[in-house]
Design an enzyme around this catalytic site. Sequence first.
Site, PDB file in Angstrom:
ATOM      1  N   ASP A  27       0.797  -1.242   0.000  1.00  0.00           N
ATOM      2  CA  ASP A  27       0.000   0.000   0.000  1.00  0.00           C
ATOM      3  C   ASP A  27       0.827   1.288   0.000  1.00  0.00           C
ATOM      4  OD1 ASP A  27      -1.874  -1.956   0.192  1.00  0.00           O
ATOM      5  OD2 ASP A  27      -2.727  -1.326   2.103  1.00  0.00           O
ATOM      6  N   GLU A  75      -4.609  -0.868  -1.329  1.00  0.00           N
ATOM      7  CA  GLU A  75      -5.918  -0.978  -0.668  1.00  0.00           C
ATOM      8  C   GLU A  75      -6.892  -0.056  -1.388  1.00  0.00           C
ATOM      9  OE1 GLU A  75      -5.984  -0.081   3.541  1.00  0.00           O
ATOM     10  OE2 GLU A  75      -8.174  -0.094   3.617  1.00  0.00           O
ATOM     11  N   LYS A 132      -6.566  -4.925  -3.219  1.00  0.00           N
ATOM     12  CA  LYS A 132      -7.199  -5.610  -2.085  1.00  0.00           C
ATOM     13  C   LYS A 132      -8.236  -4.692  -1.436  1.00  0.00           C
ATOM     14  CE  LYS A 132      -3.404  -4.429   1.131  1.00  0.00           C
ATOM     15  NZ  LYS A 132      -4.108  -3.697   2.173  1.00  0.00           N
ATOM     16  N   LYS A 135      -7.543  -4.857   4.807  1.00  0.00           N
ATOM     17  CA  LYS A 135      -6.237  -4.520   5.344  1.00  0.00           C
ATOM     18  C   LYS A 135      -5.224  -5.618   5.021  1.00  0.00           C
ATOM     19  CE  LYS A 135      -8.147  -0.884   7.164  1.00  0.00           C
ATOM     20  NZ  LYS A 135      -8.129   0.339   6.318  1.00  0.00           N
ATOM     21  N   CYS A 165      -2.058  -2.606   7.837  1.00  0.00           N
ATOM     22  CA  CYS A 165      -2.005  -3.521   6.684  1.00  0.00           C
ATOM     23  C   CYS A 165      -0.780  -4.429   6.695  1.00  0.00           C
ATOM     24  CB  CYS A 165      -2.092  -2.722   5.386  1.00  0.00           C
ATOM     25  SG  CYS A 165      -3.730  -1.993   5.183  1.00  0.00           S
ATOM     26  N   GLN A 205       8.404 -13.769  21.414  1.00  0.00           N
ATOM     27  CA  GLN A 205       7.982 -15.158  21.634  1.00  0.00           C
ATOM     28  C   GLN A 205       8.614 -16.098  20.614  1.00  0.00           C
ATOM     29  OE1 GLN A 205       3.754 -15.619  22.903  1.00  0.00           O
ATOM     30  NE2 GLN A 205       3.526 -13.523  22.145  1.00  0.00           N
TER      31      GLN A 205
END
Length: 223
Positions: A27, A75, A132, A135, A165, A205
Amino acid sequence: MPDPLLVEAEPYDYGFDLASTALILIDMQRDFVEPGGFGETLGNDVGMLRRVIPPLQEVLAAARAAGMLVIHTREGHKPDLSDCPPAKLNRGAPSMRIGDPGPKGRILIRGEYGHDLIDELKPIDGETVIDKPGKGSFYNTGLQDLLTAKGITSLIVTGVTTEVCVHTTVREANDRGYECLVLSDCVGSYFEEFQQYGLQMISAQGGIFGWVASSKQFLEALS
Ligand code: TIU
């Protein structure tokens, strides 16, 4: 099979090979990075996003030189707004709504000047542009079929905005099994703290959604 290229990244080195990796620019449209577009109608300072343009130009040039697949996304919505859910159209109190006439054409509408990619990062012949409505880059697009057809399993992710996005796309890609490396200085947010936390949320993580590295670290791996 050649040895993978290695990028020094968080949380640990990211390995990839050129044939199965695509660069995706999310985007990089006038509507998000120039005044008078969608981003500004939501109350944002679009100048915050422009800092990604110079490093992203370098990464794009290097990826092209290395023969990597390059994919751009935009987008936006059909002129009749039939692909824009009422929830998206009506949410919040923007100064203008999607489809309203702005200085760069109708806000976030396909075919309008403001909806198109910025001149600094224009696609060249052979590069795919994915339009698209959401998002994420996978929702209601042909992205997954394209990646499958091209044998792509890894994505170098750039573009705007980090927490919207870019994040949605990385999460969609991660659930589909793609290995994502997000380039920290080639993704941008209207909010400094969202930029920082958005990146940390990807690599924390043990790399819950993927890896994070700078454009410099990526370019070193390519050279
Ligand atoms: N508002 C915001 O931060 N982003 C979007 O609406 N779309 C994208 O991130 N491309």
